[in-house]
Write an enzyme that holds these catalytic residues in place. Structure first.
Site, mmCIF file in Angstrom:
data_model
loop_
_atom_site.group_PDB
_atom_site.id
_atom_site.type_symbol
_atom_site.label_atom_id
_atom_site.label_comp_id
_atom_site.label_asym_id
_atom_site.label_seq_id
_atom_site.Cartn_x
_atom_site.Cartn_y
_atom_site.Cartn_z
ATOM 1 N N ASP A 1 -6.191 0.995 -7.301
ATOM 2 C CA ASP A 1 -7.578 1.671 -7.777
ATOM 3 C C ASP A 1 -7.287 3.076 -7.385
ATOM 4 O O ASP A 1 -7.879 4.148 -7.465
ATOM 5 C CB ASP A 1 -8.635 1.240 -6.614
ATOM 6 C CG ASP A 1 -8.186 1.238 -5.146
ATOM 7 O OD1 ASP A 1 -6.919 1.586 -4.823
ATOM 8 O OD2 ASP A 1 -8.971 1.057 -4.318
ATOM 9 N N SER A 2 -5.906 3.571 -7.058
ATOM 10 C CA SER A 2 -5.703 5.070 -7.129
ATOM 11 C C SER A 2 -5.859 5.552 -8.593
ATOM 12 O O SER A 2 -5.837 6.834 -8.727
ATOM 13 C CB SER A 2 -4.057 5.122 -6.819
ATOM 14 O OG SER A 2 -3.250 4.285 -7.833
ATOM 15 N N ASP B 1 -6.001 -4.247 -8.167
ATOM 16 C CA ASP B 1 -6.887 -3.814 -7.014
ATOM 17 C C ASP B 1 -8.256 -4.415 -7.218
ATOM 18 O O ASP B 1 -8.839 -4.042 -8.508
ATOM 19 C CB ASP B 1 -6.812 -2.388 -6.786
ATOM 20 C CG ASP B 1 -5.874 -1.915 -5.712
ATOM 21 O OD1 ASP B 1 -5.587 -2.917 -4.865
ATOM 22 O OD2 ASP B 1 -5.467 -0.663 -5.721
ATOM 23 N N LYS C 1 -5.429 -7.716 -5.607
ATOM 24 C CA LYS C 1 -5.054 -7.002 -4.282
ATOM 25 C C LYS C 1 -6.542 -6.553 -3.611
ATOM 26 O O LYS C 1 -7.427 -5.825 -4.224
ATOM 27 C CB LYS C 1 -3.985 -6.029 -4.238
ATOM 28 C CG LYS C 1 -3.576 -5.201 -3.039
ATOM 29 C CD LYS C 1 -2.850 -4.509 -3.013
ATOM 30 C CE LYS C 1 -2.598 -3.005 -3.506
ATOM 31 N NZ LYS C 1 -3.796 -2.013 -2.849
ATOM 32 N N GLU D 1 -7.940 -4.939 0.383
ATOM 33 C CA GLU D 1 -7.677 -4.016 1.540
ATOM 34 C C GLU D 1 -8.241 -4.931 2.612
ATOM 35 O O GLU D 1 -9.475 -4.856 2.598
ATOM 36 C CB GLU D 1 -8.048 -2.498 1.398
ATOM 37 C CG GLU D 1 -7.278 -2.010 0.458
ATOM 38 C CD GLU D 1 -7.741 -0.417 -0.080
ATOM 39 O OE1 GLU D 1 -8.386 0.066 0.779
ATOM 40 O OE2 GLU D 1 -7.210 0.175 -0.656
ATOM 41 N N GLU E 1 0.937 0.287 4.145
ATOM 42 C CA GLU E 1 0.824 1.766 3.642
ATOM 43 C C GLU E 1 0.800 2.464 4.884
ATOM 44 O O GLU E 1 0.112 2.274 5.768
ATOM 45 C CB GLU E 1 -0.424 1.920 2.783
ATOM 46 C CG GLU E 1 -0.581 3.350 2.361
ATOM 47 C CD GLU E 1 -1.655 3.698 1.255
ATOM 48 O OE1 GLU E 1 -2.104 2.501 0.847
ATOM 49 O OE2 GLU E 1 -1.569 4.828 0.911
HETATM 50 O O1 KIV Z 1 -3.991 1.858 -5.179
HETATM 51 C C1 KIV Z 1 -2.982 2.021 -5.165
HETATM 52 O O2 KIV Z 1 -1.895 2.708 -5.994
HETATM 53 C C2 KIV Z 1 -2.314 1.489 -3.879
HETATM 54 C C3 KIV Z 1 -0.838 1.648 -3.652
HETATM 55 C C4 KIV Z 1 -0.851 2.963 -3.235
HETATM 56 C C5 KIV Z 1 -0.295 0.448 -2.866
HETATM 57 O O3 KIV Z 1 -2.802 0.633 -3.508
#
Ligand code: KIV
Length: 272
Positions: free
Chosen positions: A53-54, A92, A122, A124, A191
């Site tokens: 989600d980056s 994510d 994924k 969090e 992280e």
């Molecule tokens: O969103 C992302 O790119 C991430 C990584 C930094 C692990 O969660």
């Protein structure tokens, strides 16, 4: 530089990823957000491609990961899944899609898997969302956990600083990591935490631990535009830059502009 030589070209699965830790083989994970980049990352021999989600930061230009929507993550996930043949693709779940209730989390996870074609999701968090994670795994969806600096909680943390430096938070992180493994997660991301804590988690868990700004782990993950030097001015301590693509691109674009303005492009061979 040549691509990393991959001996087994068959699709990577959760069991193969877990086996890599057992065999003492390190796992390389990198983000991608679109079809073209996903093909390149896969061809290079990456083990896991993360549709992070980056994307909210590096694709959309937002300050945090919070504004990205489930529809936008589905678009990115589907684009990446189409470009990858060998690597495992993990996507994510965006902010707000799994924190409200277990039912809503399972429903959104099922939708993301069905509409993207990725291999896993994924999420969090630890104890707070453990019932949701269990429910998602029970629905047949592999889950990667994410602890430490979880960017969806940036406003709770008050910034992007290193997490779990104090004993109380470190103890909770270790507890959460065990809970995630027990719930059935096939791996976790840690992280921005102290390297000694990462070492402890890696020794405690039998599932792989992937670090970012967390010292040596069972594998590493980075954000592709950051490690390729495309995200100008972003240079945190943990980031190793493997190229300066912004310079390469700016040079190429400058040459193109010059050629267009001087009428040297297109030439006869480039015309019909
Ligand atoms: O969103 C992302 O790119 C991430 C990584 C930094 C692990 O969660």
């Amino acid at each position: 530089m040549a691509a990393y030589i991959v001996e087994d070209t068959k699709k990577l699965t959760t069991s193969k990823i877990i086996q890599m830790k057992k065999d003492g083989k390190k796992i390389a994970m990198l983000t991608a957000y679109d079809y073209t980049m996903a093909q390149i990352v896969d061809k290079a021999g990456m083990d896991i491609v993360l549709v992070g989600d980056s994307a909210s930061n590096v694709m959309a230009g937002n300050l945090t990961t919070l504004p990205i929507t489930i529809d936008e993550m589905i678009y990115h996930g589907r684009s990446v899944a189409r470009g990858v043949k060998r690597a495992m693709v993990v996507c994510d779940m965006p902010f707000g899609t799994y924190q409200v209730s277990r039912e809503e989390g399972i429903r959104n996870a099922v939708r993301m898997m069905a509409e993207t074609g990725v291999d896993a999701l994924k999420l969090e968090g630890g104890e707070e969302i453990i019932d949701t994670i269990r429910g998602i795994i029970n629905a047949g969806i592999p889950v990667m956990g994410h602890l430490g600096l979880t960017p969806q909680s940036v406003y709770k943390f008050g910034g992007y600083g290193v997490r779990a430096k104090e004993e109380k938070e470190a103890a909770k992180l270790l507890r959460d990591a065990k809970l995630l493994e027990y719930a059935g997660c096939f791996s976790i991301v840690l992280e921005k935490i102290p390297a000694t804590l990462t070492e402890q988690v890696c020794k405690t868990l039998s599932i792989p631990v992937l670090g970012i700004g967390a010292g040596i782990a069972d594998g590493q993950v980075l954000v592709s535009p950051d490690m390729l030097g495309m995200n100008m001015g972003f240079r945190p301590k943990f980031l190793r830059q493997y190229a300066q693509l912004s310079d390469v691109i700016i040079d190429a674009l400058g040459q193109y502009i010059t050629d267009v303005k001087s009428c040297s492009f297109p030439n006869e061979a480039e015309s019909y």
